[in-house]
Design a protein around this motif. Sequence first.
Motif, short mmCIF file in Angstrom:
data_model
loop_
_atom_site.label_atom_id
_atom_site.label_comp_id
_atom_site.label_asym_id
_atom_site.label_seq_id
_atom_site.Cartn_x
_atom_site.Cartn_y
_atom_site.Cartn_z
N ARG A 407 4.34 6.20 8.16
CA ARG A 407 5.05 6.36 6.88
C ARG A 407 6.54 6.06 7.05
NH1 ARG A 407 1.80 10.97 6.70
NH2 ARG A 407 -0.12 10.49 5.55
N TYR A 410 6.77 2.22 7.60
CA TYR A 410 6.48 1.41 6.40
C TYR A 410 6.56 2.27 5.15
CZ TYR A 410 4.30 -1.26 10.21
OH TYR A 410 4.04 -1.91 11.39
N ASP A 413 4.12 2.35 1.82
CA ASP A 413 2.93 1.50 1.97
C ASP A 413 1.70 2.37 2.23
OD1 ASP A 413 1.03 -0.37 2.52
OD2 ASP A 413 2.30 -1.58 3.84
N VAL A 414 1.08 2.82 1.15
CA VAL A 414 -0.07 3.73 1.33
C VAL A 414 -1.28 2.97 1.88
CG1 VAL A 414 0.46 5.56 -0.32
CG2 VAL A 414 -0.58 3.44 -1.13
N ASP A 415 -1.29 1.69 1.61
CA ASP A 415 -2.42 0.90 2.07
C ASP A 415 -2.47 0.82 3.60
OD1 ASP A 415 -4.57 -0.32 0.88
OD2 ASP A 415 -3.84 -2.29 1.55
N VAL A 416 -1.31 0.64 4.20
CA VAL A 416 -1.30 0.54 5.66
C VAL A 416 -1.68 1.89 6.28
CG1 VAL A 416 1.15 1.02 6.20
CG2 VAL A 416 -0.11 -0.60 7.58
N ARG A 418 -3.76 4.04 4.99
CA ARG A 418 -5.21 4.14 4.85
C ARG A 418 -5.92 3.27 5.91
NH1 ARG A 418 -8.41 0.79 2.93
NH2 ARG A 418 -6.81 -0.52 1.97
N ARG A 419 -5.39 2.06 6.11
CA ARG A 419 -6.03 1.14 7.05
C ARG A 419 -5.92 1.62 8.49
NH1 ARG A 419 -3.14 -3.13 4.43
NH2 ARG A 419 -1.90 -3.35 6.32
N ASP A 424 -11.54 7.29 8.64
CA ASP A 424 -11.92 6.38 7.56
C ASP A 424 -12.37 7.25 6.38
OD1 ASP A 424 -13.26 4.73 5.80
OD2 ASP A 424 -14.48 3.73 7.33
N SER A 426 -13.02 6.04 3.25
CA SER A 426 -13.47 5.23 2.11
C SER A 426 -14.76 5.75 1.49
CB SER A 426 -13.63 3.77 2.54
OG SER A 426 -14.45 3.71 3.68
N ASP A 462 -2.87 -4.61 12.39
CA ASP A 462 -1.87 -3.58 12.05
C ASP A 462 -1.27 -2.97 13.32
OD1 ASP A 462 -2.05 -3.74 9.25
OD2 ASP A 462 -3.89 -2.55 9.26
#
Length: 839
Positions: A407, A410, A413-416, A418-419, A424, A426, A462
Amino acid sequence: MTRTNTTDCNSHTNDSNNIKKLKRGFAYKLFYQQGVWPQNASLNDYYLAVSYTVRDRMQKMFLNSIRALQEKDSKIVGYLSAEFLMGPHLHNNLINLGLYDQVSRAVEESGLDIKQIIDHEEEPGLGNGGLGRLAACYLDSLATLQIPAIGYGIRYEFGMFDQEIENGWQKELGDRWLHPGNPWEFKKAHMAVEIGSGGYTERYTDDHGNLRVRWVPARMVKGIPYDTPVIGYRVNNVNLLRLWSAEAPKSFDFDDFNVGDYQGAVHEKIMAETITKVLYPNDEQFRGKELRLLQQYFFVSCSMQDMVRIHLFQFPNLDNFPDKFAVQLNDTHPAIAVPEFMRLLIDVHHYSWEQAWDIVTHTFAYTNHTLLPEALEKWSVDMLGRLLPRHLEIIYEINSRFLDLIRIKYPGDVDVVRRMSIIDESGERYVRMAHLACIGSHAINGVAELHTRLLKNHTLADFHRLWPDKLTNVTNGVTPRRWMVLSNPRLARLISSAIGDGWITDLYKLRKLEPLVDDPAFCEKWQQVKFENKQDICAMFSCDCGPVFNPYALFDVQVKRIHEYKRQHLNLLHIVNLYHRLKNNPDLDVPPRTFIFGGKAAPGYTMAKLIIKLINSVADVVNSDPDVKNRLQILFIPNFNVQIGHMLYPMADLSEQISLAGKEASGTGNMKFSMNGALTIGTLDGANVEIREEVAPENFFLFGMDVNAVEDLRRAGYNPQTIYNQNEGLKAAINLIAMGHFSHGDQELFRPLIDSLLYHDPYMVLADYQSYVECQQKVGEVFQDPGRWTKMAIRNAARMGKFSSDRSIADYCRKVWKVKPLPVELKLQRLPENGFKFP
Ligand code: 4GP
């Protein structure tokens, strides 16, 4: 790197003395250890007697190696691997010890046959394929390069299943490698460790007022180490393969027994022993079974506790653990070592989180072995928490701190986040083991240049962006001791007679063979070696009922696990096409070919099993068709394993490395074939790319799409049916299969395979078909010019220096482990005349 003071002696007198001693050794072992008279002894008794005698010759070096470790402050590599596919030991040990000639003479003079004795060994098949065999090659190179190392793994009671072919189908049989007795291991019951599972965690305050956590497991088992010495080639260093076996803490419960509950009394014992009962036979296919997680945790915890014990033997605390041990995670199977070591450091040895994390991340390094998404391990959070509640807490804490870092790096950038999260989220929640391994390690590597590039750009992009220096490449390699000296003695002799034997420990020296391509006498000898190797296999398979193989044919070989991405079915489509063309045109100018396949399919992998059935079905028809007699033959060799590999790599003319570009991480069979003088037909995948670079494009049969073309085609929308409709040869081959030509008219049998190719074709077999067939055409043409072929083959072998596992291990030592050789001197030469005085 030469051994000092060994039994490997040149003088004649010494030779005959040694032979006498060896013979006495066999008799002694037969009498005292096996307890039989020679006339009553079985082949197994003889095998054991010879093996124990040879093992005794290793003991002096083994014990001196341990002493050297204790005396000198050197770093040790701990190689954690769920698989070690070692192959038979006896022959390898004889070669590395330099005792092959003497022992075979002693055996012969004792009225026995060395080949029979060597062949009798049940190989320890404690691995599925590439990954486990690589680990075994690395142990050989570590010892040969005099790097102190311990391979840590699991002593599966049942290793890889034995494969039989019944009516063309694969049938799996239990492997019984331990049944005849294993003369190579030492059980070290006194070094047992305790392993927990299940239960709960609790907080408590210790005597100094510190808040601590304690794991209270519901069950305990004992891990018993079994040590197998691993000897380097002609050096005194002997390393250790330490495999763990699970046992119940007590043999059975007398309370239960006394109240008549016989079943209950042994229940715990049976449950405990289940952990190391069987190797999961899935190659690059994650299956999420609880017992598998337990196996992983079991061997990892045993091994980490063992290393901690060894360390504390020498040092007062674990502060400098990373100076003493470099621990390699061979894929993610041992990745649970990261939270386990944190637990040991924090809960047991009372380090702070920060100190512990510093030690952990300086200790571990991680090797990735596959790009297949279905192979990536992710354990359900529920299951992991149930089995290892403390570890889940630690994983959450690692993740939480890691995500805070992300955090900050980046913002927004919530996507990074999550990735990159270890968890996981999802759908059902999973622990991503690759992320855990990456975060807990100071180095990550792929196993070939292309593979590493793909990891950097896709799978681990990443992580690479976050830590640009962490990801490196170490291209795989294989040991020339087993894969040339042992398995191809004719070639090894020819090479050594031409350029000396320095190549055995410095494979780059094979370059000296290059000028010999212009020496007709050498080329002729080279051809003769290949021919004799081919004759050996023809002799094995000639019988009244089966096809007799023609040693003059081009031996075209594909041996490896059966998997759609490796595309054995592409090979088959070419065979069917060739068959069809020969039937239609008997004058077709192509050399005779013998196609050889070998490999196991995971028992639950239906499509792979259907491919085996198709290979055998096509073989049945083609081998019995008089129209193609002596021109086309197909052989599926059952139960492909290390032993069968010894036979197949040396006799191949052509090595099939035809995976879809971007799918094979490296491959190591490709290296074994080339060093034995086979030419490769292959795609730009895995280590093929580097092999082609080394041998030069003109000595490599390249076909098919590269990774970029694969990507472009996928993006553009791939439709296999269009290709089928436009390619007459392909259509004819597919139709022949679909119409039941190879299945007694049954049009249903192979339909799933045909439908998959026509409507889905995930591995783009049809897209590469035409290019493959054209390339095979070229192969045939070149083979018809034996002079040219031989030169290409010699150049292939001559340029294999890079693919020795000695080079790979040297790379790991330099780039990852920062370890140096520790040559072992034989201080303790012999046992004192009057025995020891025990302390
Ligand atoms: C294999 C890869 O498929 C193969 O390309 C590579 O040469 C080998 O590892 C050693 O690095 N992977 C496995 C696996 O066997 O189980 O992931």
